[in-house]
Design a protein around this motif. Structure first.
Motif, PDB file in Angstrom:
ATOM      1  N   VAL A  11       0.704  -1.235   0.127  1.00 20.47           N
ATOM      2  CA  VAL A  11       0.004   0.083   0.058  1.00 20.47           C
ATOM      3  C   VAL A  11       0.750   1.248  -0.074  1.00 20.47           C
ATOM      4  O   VAL A  11       0.572   2.177  -0.853  1.00 20.47           O
ATOM      5  CB  VAL A  11      -0.946  -0.062   1.225  1.00 20.47           C
ATOM      6  N   ASP A  12       2.052   1.192   0.698  1.00 20.21           N
ATOM      7  CA  ASP A  12       2.854   2.247   0.801  1.00 20.21           C
ATOM      8  C   ASP A  12       3.628   2.781  -0.354  1.00 20.21           C
ATOM      9  O   ASP A  12       3.810   3.778  -0.819  1.00 20.21           O
ATOM     10  CB  ASP A  12       3.975   2.086   1.935  1.00 20.21           C
ATOM     11  N   ALA A  13       3.684   1.407  -1.117  1.00 18.19           N
ATOM     12  CA  ALA A  13       4.549   1.544  -2.423  1.00 18.19           C
ATOM     13  C   ALA A  13       3.679   2.576  -3.589  1.00 18.19           C
ATOM     14  O   ALA A  13       4.219   3.099  -4.480  1.00 18.19           O
ATOM     15  CB  ALA A  13       4.675   0.012  -3.146  1.00 18.19           C
ATOM     16  N   ARG A  14       2.418   2.308  -3.604  1.00 13.92           N
ATOM     17  CA  ARG A  14       1.650   3.209  -4.446  1.00 13.92           C
ATOM     18  C   ARG A  14       0.216   3.869  -3.432  1.00 13.92           C
ATOM     19  O   ARG A  14      -0.752   3.737  -3.932  1.00 13.92           O
ATOM     20  CB  ARG A  14       1.035   2.317  -5.439  1.00 13.92           C
ATOM     21  N   SER A  15       0.768   4.701  -2.479  1.00 11.22           N
ATOM     22  CA  SER A  15      -0.131   5.098  -1.790  1.00 11.22           C
ATOM     23  C   SER A  15      -1.209   6.062  -2.396  1.00 11.22           C
ATOM     24  O   SER A  15      -2.262   6.041  -2.080  1.00 11.22           O
ATOM     25  CB  SER A  15       0.528   5.814  -0.535  1.00 11.22           C
ATOM     26  N   ARG A  16      -0.856   6.789  -3.181  1.00 10.49           N
ATOM     27  CA  ARG A  16      -2.042   7.789  -3.960  1.00 10.49           C
ATOM     28  C   ARG A  16      -3.002   6.919  -4.492  1.00 10.49           C
ATOM     29  O   ARG A  16      -4.068   7.305  -4.662  1.00 10.49           O
ATOM     30  CB  ARG A  16      -1.199   8.587  -5.021  1.00 10.49           C
ATOM     31  N   GLN A  17      -2.634   5.813  -5.391  1.00 11.94           N
ATOM     32  CA  GLN A  17      -3.549   4.997  -5.962  1.00 11.94           C
ATOM     33  C   GLN A  17      -4.342   4.216  -5.002  1.00 11.94           C
ATOM     34  O   GLN A  17      -5.821   4.192  -5.199  1.00 11.94           O
ATOM     35  CB  GLN A  17      -2.884   4.198  -6.721  1.00 11.94           C
ATOM     36  N   TRP A  18      -3.896   3.938  -4.061  1.00 13.81           N
ATOM     37  CA  TRP A  18      -4.588   3.340  -2.694  1.00 13.81           C
ATOM     38  C   TRP A  18      -5.565   4.070  -2.167  1.00 13.81           C
ATOM     39  O   TRP A  18      -6.644   3.600  -1.566  1.00 13.81           O
ATOM     40  CB  TRP A  18      -3.837   2.359  -1.758  1.00 13.81           C
ATOM     41  N   GLU A  19      -5.437   5.539  -2.075  1.00 14.18           N
ATOM     42  CA  GLU A  19      -6.425   6.223  -1.394  1.00 14.18           C
ATOM     43  C   GLU A  19      -7.734   6.202  -1.965  1.00 14.18           C
ATOM     44  O   GLU A  19      -8.805   5.968  -1.085  1.00 14.18           O
ATOM     45  CB  GLU A  19      -6.106   7.785  -1.665  1.00 14.18           C
ATOM     46  N   LYS A  20      -7.982   5.888  -3.109  1.00 15.51           N
ATOM     47  CA  LYS A  20      -9.518   5.864  -3.463  1.00 15.51           C
ATOM     48  C   LYS A  20     -10.056   4.266  -3.586  1.00 15.51           C
ATOM     49  O   LYS A  20     -11.013   4.170  -3.031  1.00 15.51           O
ATOM     50  CB  LYS A  20      -9.344   5.979  -5.174  1.00 15.51           C
TER      51      LYS A  20
END
Length: 203
Positions: free
Chosen positions: A122-131
């Protein structure tokens, strides 16, 4: 769709998961016995995953690998050296996922939704995971169906972890975002139907 998101989806999850647990309870006992005979205890694999609103929860699966200390992020995909005999069958049939019906009852997960990941991914692509983390994670979704044999793909890579990070995970996140944009009863029923059909496929 809004009404389904707010209350219908959760009601369906509770009723369906409870009914399924009652029906398959004898089968769960048999699977636990098979795990014990093959490799002893514990019966379950437990791991912290990131859930809705980024809240952590402990996911349940039937244990399919020999019980040894592993990395915190638990990345073993592509490595079959620790998979037990019963575990290999559990993974192929996806029966190792059945204990997650308990996660659904608890409210950690939904029957259908983006698969939950460990914190590191999740931390590796945090911006995408927000949604994506705006909805409950699920036992199955379109990404689970498309990547049903993900471990086979990763096993062929020189660096399975890098391939997952740079190729597989971005594709999954695109599918997760598409699901979040189109959550509906019809979508969930279609995914559940495709999942059931997929259980009977051997390739």
């Amino acid at each position: 769709m809004v009404m389904y998101r707010r209350c219908g989806k959760r009601l369906f999850d509770v009723v369906a998961s409870l009914a399924l647990l009652l029906v398959i309870a004898p089968a769960l006992v048999v699977l636990m016995l098979a795990i014990f005979i093959d490799d002893g205890r514990p019966f379950f694999f437990r791991q912290w995953r990131v859930g809705r609103h980024a809240d952590p929860f402990e996911i349940l699966k039937f244990r399919s690998m020999r019980h040894v200390e592993t990395r915190e992020d638990g990345f073993d995909a592509g490595n079959a050296t620790r998979v037990t005999r019963v575990g290999r069958w559990l993974r192929t049939s996806k029966l190792d996922e059945l204990p997650q019906l308990v996660n659904v009852l608890r409210g950690d997960m939904s029957l259908v939704g983006p698969r939950p990941e460990v914190r590191a991914w999740v931390d590796a692509r945090s911006r995408q995971w927000e949604k994506v983390l705006g909805v409950r994670p699920g036992i199955t979704d379109n990404a689970s169906i498309i990547y049903r044999h993900e471990e086979r793909e990763l096993a062929l890579q020189a660096d399975p972890e890098a391939h997952y990070r740079d190729v597989v995970l971005p594709r999954k996140l695109d599918l997760y975002e598409a699901y979040v944009d189109h959550v509906s009863a019809r979508t969930d029923l279609a995914i559940l139907g495709r999942t059931v059909i997929g259980l009977f496929k051997t390739t």
